[in-house]
Scaffold this motif. Structure first.
Motif, short mmCIF file in Angstrom:
data_model
loop_
_atom_site.label_atom_id
_atom_site.label_comp_id
_atom_site.label_asym_id
_atom_site.label_seq_id
_atom_site.Cartn_x
_atom_site.Cartn_y
_atom_site.Cartn_z
N ASP A 10 -25.44 28.99 -15.16
CA ASP A 10 -25.11 29.84 -14.02
C ASP A 10 -25.72 31.23 -14.19
N GLU A 11 -25.61 31.75 -15.39
CA GLU A 11 -26.15 33.09 -15.66
C GLU A 11 -27.67 33.09 -15.55
N ALA A 12 -28.32 32.07 -16.12
CA ALA A 12 -29.78 31.99 -16.09
C ALA A 12 -30.29 31.85 -14.66
N ILE A 13 -29.64 30.99 -13.88
CA ILE A 13 -30.06 30.77 -12.49
C ILE A 13 -29.94 32.06 -11.69
N SER A 14 -28.91 32.83 -11.96
CA SER A 14 -28.74 34.11 -11.24
C SER A 14 -29.83 35.11 -11.57
N GLN A 15 -30.54 34.89 -12.68
CA GLN A 15 -31.57 35.83 -13.12
C GLN A 15 -32.98 35.42 -12.65
N ILE A 16 -33.12 34.24 -12.08
CA ILE A 16 -34.45 33.74 -11.74
C ILE A 16 -35.20 34.69 -10.83
N LYS A 17 -34.57 35.15 -9.76
CA LYS A 17 -35.23 36.04 -8.81
C LYS A 17 -35.76 37.29 -9.49
N ASP A 18 -34.94 37.90 -10.35
CA ASP A 18 -35.35 39.13 -11.03
C ASP A 18 -36.50 38.87 -12.00
N VAL A 19 -36.44 37.73 -12.71
CA VAL A 19 -37.51 37.41 -13.67
C VAL A 19 -38.82 37.16 -12.92
N VAL A 20 -38.75 36.49 -11.78
CA VAL A 20 -39.96 36.24 -10.99
C VAL A 20 -40.58 37.56 -10.53
N GLU A 21 -39.76 38.44 -10.00
CA GLU A 21 -40.26 39.73 -9.50
C GLU A 21 -40.87 40.54 -10.64
N MET A 22 -40.20 40.55 -11.78
CA MET A 22 -40.70 41.29 -12.94
C MET A 22 -42.01 40.71 -13.45
N ASP A 46 -34.86 22.73 -17.17
CA ASP A 46 -34.21 21.55 -17.73
C ASP A 46 -33.10 21.02 -16.83
N THR A 47 -32.62 21.86 -15.91
CA THR A 47 -31.52 21.45 -15.03
C THR A 47 -32.01 21.31 -13.60
N GLU A 48 -31.41 20.37 -12.86
CA GLU A 48 -31.80 20.17 -11.46
C GLU A 48 -31.51 21.42 -10.63
N ARG A 49 -30.38 22.05 -10.87
CA ARG A 49 -30.04 23.28 -10.15
C ARG A 49 -31.07 24.36 -10.40
N GLY A 50 -31.48 24.45 -11.65
CA GLY A 50 -32.49 25.45 -12.00
C GLY A 50 -33.80 25.19 -11.29
N ARG A 51 -34.20 23.92 -11.23
CA ARG A 51 -35.46 23.58 -10.57
C ARG A 51 -35.41 23.88 -9.07
N ARG A 52 -34.28 23.61 -8.45
CA ARG A 52 -34.13 23.91 -7.02
C ARG A 52 -34.23 25.41 -6.78
N GLU A 53 -33.59 26.17 -7.63
CA GLU A 53 -33.61 27.63 -7.47
C GLU A 53 -35.02 28.18 -7.74
N MET A 54 -35.73 27.58 -8.69
CA MET A 54 -37.10 28.01 -8.95
C MET A 54 -37.99 27.74 -7.75
N ASP A 55 -37.78 26.61 -7.09
CA ASP A 55 -38.51 26.32 -5.85
C ASP A 55 -38.24 27.39 -4.80
N LYS A 56 -37.00 27.75 -4.68
CA LYS A 56 -36.57 28.73 -3.67
C LYS A 56 -37.30 30.05 -3.85
N HIS A 57 -37.56 30.42 -5.10
CA HIS A 57 -38.18 31.72 -5.37
C HIS A 57 -39.68 31.61 -5.68
N GLY A 58 -40.26 30.45 -5.39
CA GLY A 58 -41.71 30.31 -5.48
C GLY A 58 -42.29 30.49 -6.88
N VAL A 59 -41.67 29.87 -7.86
CA VAL A 59 -42.11 30.01 -9.25
C VAL A 59 -43.39 29.22 -9.53
N THR A 60 -43.59 28.10 -8.84
CA THR A 60 -44.68 27.18 -9.20
C THR A 60 -46.06 27.84 -9.25
#
Length: 262
Positions: A10-22, A46-60
């Motif tokens: 939960d904590e890592a997923i909440s940080q995805i947006k900030d890590v992408v921007e940085m 490693d988690t499905e939730r994480g992958r979905r959130e990464m898609d949302k923030h355009g990590v690929t």
């Protein structure tokens, strides 16, 4: 990055947006930041939730660019892409193909100092990307009459010349090319490459049916089966390459257990 518990996820997923921007803002000039971000992303993926959130923030697109970075970054970038592509979601795979990820994989494979682990990760990604027909056509360069099958043939030669480690716990860095052949042989261009008499690839693949590595056995067995649907080759397979029939006869009679160690 080690496996995460629910709270850490939960904590890592909440940080995805900030890590992408940085990473987008400061990453191009700070390799250490890219390295930290790549490690973070491979853990979250490693988690499905994480992958979905990464898609949302355009990590690929960001991760695909990092496959050409130094190995401490590219290794995790490939690991992350393997996780993202493993769901075999059509839109996600299409995005990777549009970003010319297969071309990047071959650039990695052709690098002289490519490590075994990096090669293993890049080929695992290639196996996932060639599952859809579009990916296999991209791999084979089917749109180019001059280049069709050329780069795959070179990779097959390396796959066949590589001696897998005797110990099963050691890494067989070319193992996933067998899965790539399984996918490619679903297309006519792929079967034509394997069946071409001048390359002698199909007869040389037979030895892989006795490999101790189930990944090699499975992929090659399906690739050979696909080639057997070419009825005009049956005389050649039965007479000139008679061991094809013998190997599969042993499989069907149970003398040789293709499914052992699955």
């Amino acid at each position: 990055m080690s496996a995460l518990d629910d709270a850490s996820v939960d904590e890592a997923i909440s940080q995805i947006k900030d890590v992408v921007e940085m990473a987008k803002e400061h990453g191009p000039k700070q390799p250490q930041l890219r390295e930290m971000a790549a490690e973070f992303f491979v853990g979250v993926s490693d988690t499905e939730r994480g992958r979905r959130e990464m898609d949302k923030h355009g990590v690929t697109p960001l991760i695909v660019r990092w496959t050409g970075d130094k190995e401490s970054i590219s290794l995790n970038a490939y690991g992350c892409l393997v996780n993202l592509s493993a769901d075999l979601l059509e839109e996600r795979l299409a995005t990777m193909l549009k970003l010319k990820t297969i071309d990047r994989i071959f650039e990695t494979l052709n690098t002289e100092d490519c490590s075994g682990e990096l090669r293993n990760n890049s080929l695992a990604l290639l196996a996932n990307l060639t599952t859809p027909e579009e990916g296999s056509r991209d791999l084979l360069q089917s749109a180019d009459a001059v280049l069709v099958g050329v780069r795959l043939r070179r990779a097959v030669e390396k796959f066949l010349s590589f001696t897998p480690p005797a110990a099963s716990e050691e890494l067989d860095q070319w193992q996933h090319l067998a899965s790539v052949l399984c996918n490619a042989s679903q297309l006519q261009d792929g079967r034509d490459l394997l069946r071409r008499r001048s390359t002698n690839i199909l007869p040389r693949l037979l030895g892989q049916l006795k490999s101790k590595n189930p990944v090699r056995r499975r992929g090659v067995a399906v690739a050979i089966c696909n080639c057997c649907y070419e009825t005009q080759d049956h005389d050649w397979l039965l007479n000139e390459v008679s061991s094809v029939a013998l190997q599969f006869t042993h499989i069907t009679r149970g003398r040789y257990n293709l499914h052992s160690a699955y």
